[in-house]
Design a protein around this motif. Structure first.
Motif, PDB file in Angstrom:
ATOM      1  N   UNK A  73      57.182  -8.101 -30.819  1.00  0.00           N
ATOM      2  CA  UNK A  73      57.807  -8.416 -29.543  1.00  0.00           C
ATOM      3  C   UNK A  73      58.298  -7.179 -28.810  1.00  0.00           C
ATOM      4  N   UNK A  74      58.866  -6.222 -29.533  1.00  0.00           N
ATOM      5  CA  UNK A  74      59.332  -4.979 -28.907  1.00  0.00           C
ATOM      6  C   UNK A  74      58.134  -4.195 -28.368  1.00  0.00           C
ATOM      7  N   UNK A  75      57.052  -4.175 -29.137  1.00  0.00           N
ATOM      8  CA  UNK A  75      55.817  -3.536 -28.648  1.00  0.00           C
ATOM      9  C   UNK A  75      55.370  -4.188 -27.341  1.00  0.00           C
ATOM     10  N   UNK A  76      55.385  -5.516 -27.274  1.00  0.00           N
ATOM     11  CA  UNK A  76      54.906  -6.210 -26.086  1.00  0.00           C
ATOM     12  C   UNK A  76      55.770  -5.888 -24.867  1.00  0.00           C
ATOM     13  N   UNK A  77      57.081  -5.864 -25.043  1.00  0.00           N
ATOM     14  CA  UNK A  77      57.958  -5.530 -23.917  1.00  0.00           C
ATOM     15  C   UNK A  77      57.716  -4.098 -23.469  1.00  0.00           C
ATOM     16  N   UNK A  78      57.575  -3.174 -24.439  1.00  0.00           N
ATOM     17  CA  UNK A  78      57.296  -1.778 -24.082  1.00  0.00           C
ATOM     18  C   UNK A  78      55.953  -1.668 -23.351  1.00  0.00           C
ATOM     19  N   UNK A  79      54.971  -2.438 -23.768  1.00  0.00           N
ATOM     20  CA  UNK A  79      53.671  -2.429 -23.089  1.00  0.00           C
ATOM     21  C   UNK A  79      53.816  -2.894 -21.647  1.00  0.00           C
ATOM     22  N   UNK A  80      54.619  -3.934 -21.445  1.00  0.00           N
ATOM     23  CA  UNK A  80      54.839  -4.426 -20.086  1.00  0.00           C
ATOM     24  C   UNK A  80      55.608  -3.401 -19.249  1.00  0.00           C
ATOM     25  N   UNK A  81      56.544  -2.693 -19.872  1.00  0.00           N
ATOM     26  CA  UNK A  81      57.259  -1.630 -19.161  1.00  0.00           C
ATOM     27  C   UNK A  81      56.277  -0.552 -18.697  1.00  0.00           C
ATOM     28  N   UNK A  82      55.404  -0.120 -19.601  1.00  0.00           N
ATOM     29  CA  UNK A  82      54.428   0.914 -19.256  1.00  0.00           C
ATOM     30  C   UNK A  82      53.532   0.448 -18.108  1.00  0.00           C
ATOM     31  N   UNK A  83      53.071  -0.788 -18.185  1.00  0.00           N
ATOM     32  CA  UNK A  83      52.214  -1.318 -17.123  1.00  0.00           C
ATOM     33  C   UNK A  83      52.943  -1.341 -15.779  1.00  0.00           C
ATOM     34  N   UNK A  84      54.206  -1.784 -15.812  1.00  0.00           N
ATOM     35  CA  UNK A  84      55.004  -1.863 -14.588  1.00  0.00           C
ATOM     36  C   UNK A  84      55.224  -0.474 -13.996  1.00  0.00           C
ATOM     37  N   UNK A  85      55.573   0.495 -14.847  1.00  0.00           N
ATOM     38  CA  UNK A  85      55.821   1.850 -14.366  1.00  0.00           C
ATOM     39  C   UNK A  85      54.543   2.476 -13.811  1.00  0.00           C
ATOM     40  N   UNK A  86      53.425   2.295 -14.522  1.00  0.00           N
ATOM     41  CA  UNK A  86      52.182   2.909 -14.077  1.00  0.00           C
ATOM     42  C   UNK A  86      51.692   2.300 -12.776  1.00  0.00           C
ATOM     43  N   UNK A  87      51.896   1.008 -12.612  1.00  0.00           N
ATOM     44  CA  UNK A  87      51.430   0.326 -11.400  1.00  0.00           C
ATOM     45  C   UNK A  87      52.299   0.665 -10.196  1.00  0.00           C
ATOM     46  N   UNK A  88      53.611   0.808 -10.401  1.00  0.00           N
ATOM     47  CA  UNK A  88      54.531   0.950  -9.271  1.00  0.00           C
ATOM     48  C   UNK A  88      55.147   2.339  -9.114  1.00  0.00           C
TER      49      UNK A  88
END
Length: 457
Positions: A67-82
């Protein structure tokens, strides 16, 4: 070979009750999950003794780490996109940090032992230090997989765990007052305990996160979502993590292992068959990584079952109390009533209980939110809100709700003792002792445990 070279042609998906799906699109991550070191986490409960109070809390460190990996993955995606970096040093997100962030998120709890913090207390281990050893030791499968990304890659991942990695965005993803670790365990623990306290708007919190030169901040428009997270965390500590029965069973577990260690170190007191081989390296204080990895909740529980038939009265009694769920009772005390505790211990001893093993004090306090204090031994990173003009302000300066709990410890101090001290029907010999014990509880403003409103199911 680099991390990006090992991208999977087809994503691997883990079904998860908290996040719906957890997506793995890289062979490095998938291979790390498949290592024996990581698979061991399936056999270590996330909440230790809490399942003896909230019966649904059977979830493991394995699910939490995913679960922590998944949240970190979503953080990376959000940062890279925006917020993608345009030039070095601009304080935005450099997606070359993604491999280190994802691996650190996945492996951050790799070194947790059986029953986690109770085990650490008895055997003086440190799960973060062992996590770093498992990541950096050439002997582990985890290390061999990480080295596929470069010889220095394991050390970089380990430096995120000990907060020395130079990019604070990555460090704060995994360890800060609003991080992937806390956001997962609050929602996961709330779900499995059947409570609502730890629920908050995870999607909203992630959407308002922004990378900065010094770490991570949140847009001003997301203030209320962050407030909700902080109050949810406070409620989870008070209602679940600091539950008096959970703490009572932790005390029994602590004393059970303490007694076993004492008997091992004093062999003339122990029966000849007392040979818990998996624990012996920890009793002697000399253990290897392989010794550590051989332990999980199940192996310890097997020993506890064996000890229910032990010749030693104390070991046998404590094993029965833990496995048969017979928790100690407890009372709150404060600075004024603490002076009564020696008398309560004395009465417990006179009733036939060794006070070293059948009484205890436990203080559980937590700061819901704390502002940054550089002089503190472990200073907390502040939660910063970014205003429309680009300036930042610390959360408690603009949130009346957070200011009301900031820097104020919540919790209590408790004295634990055998529940027999409250009722010994037919035992006329010791009845005066029990009556005197209870009179101290009633007449000196200690809480009578029989009138506690906490769950004791």
């Amino acid at each position: 070979m680099s991390f990006s070279d090992e991208r999977l042609q087809r994503e691997k998906v883990f079904r998860d009750p908290i996040h719906g799906t957890i997506t793995v699109d890289n062979q490095i991550i998938l291979d790390l999950i498949d290592t024996p070191e990581f698979q061991r986490l399936r056999r270590v409960k996330q909440l230790g003794t809490t399942s003896l109070v909230f019966h649904g809390a059977e979830h493991s460190r394995f699910g939490h780490c995913l679960g922590v990996y998944e949240i970190a993955r979503r953080m990376c995606n959000h940062f890279q996109r925006n917020y993608p970096s345009q030039q070095p040093g601009d304080g935005r997100w450099d997606d070359r940090e993604r491999p280190i962030a994802l691996c650190a998120a996945l492996l951050h709890d790799l070194g947790h032992g059986p029953f986690s913090h109770t085990f650490e207390h008895i055997f003086k281990t440190n799960h973060e230090a062992i996590t770093r050893q498992l990541i950096t030791s050439p002997q582990t499968n985890v290390n061999r997989i990480l080295r596929r990304c470069g010889a220095d890659f394991p050390q970089k991942v380990a430096s995120v765990i000990d907060h020395t990695y130079p990019n604070q965005q990555v460090v704060q993803m995994i360890s800060s007052q609003v991080d992937a670790d806390r956001m997962d365990y609050l929602q996961r623990d709330a779900y499995y305990t059947g409570t609502n306290y730890g629920k908050f708007d995870l999607d909203r919190v992630l959407r308002v996160m922004q990378p900065t030169k010094d770490g991570i901040s949140f847009s001003m428009s997301g203030m209320h979502a962050v407030e909700d997270y902080i109050i949810s965390r406070l409620q989870m500590y008070l209602q679940v993590y600091f539950h008096p029965v959970t703490r009572s069973l932790e005390v029994i577990l602590d004393h059970l292992l303490m007694r076993a260690k004492y008997l091992y170190q004093h062999p003339r007191m122990a029966e000849p068959e007392f040979t818990p081989r998996l624990l012996m390296p920890f009793f002697s204080g000399h253990f290897s990584l392989n010794d550590y990895l051989a332990l999980d909740d199940g192996s310890l529980t097997t020993y506890f079952t064996h000890w229910k038939g032990a010749h030693d009265d104390i070991l046998r009694d404590l094993a029965h109390r833990f496995l048969d769920r017979r928790p100690f009772k407890s009372v709150e005390y404060d600075a004024q009533t603490a002076k009564l505790l020696p008398r309560l211990r004395d009465l417990t001893t006179r009733a036939g209980f060794d006070s070293n093993y059948f009484t205890a004090v436990n203080s559980s306090y937590k700061l819901p939110y704390d502002t940054y204090h550089p002089q503190a031994s472990e200073p907390q990173t502040q939660i910063e809100l970014r205003q429309p003009d680009g300036s930042q302000v610390e959360l408690s300066q603009v949130s009346t709700l957070v200011a009301s709990v900031s820097g104020k410890e919540a919790g209590d101090q408790r004295f634990f003792f055998p529940r027999e001290m409250l009722s010994q029907e037919g035992d006329e010999l010791f009845q005066p002792l029990y009556d005197e014990f209870q009179s101290y509880l009633k007449n000196n403003h200690l809480v009578d445990p029989r009138k506690e409103k906490h769950h004791d199911n």
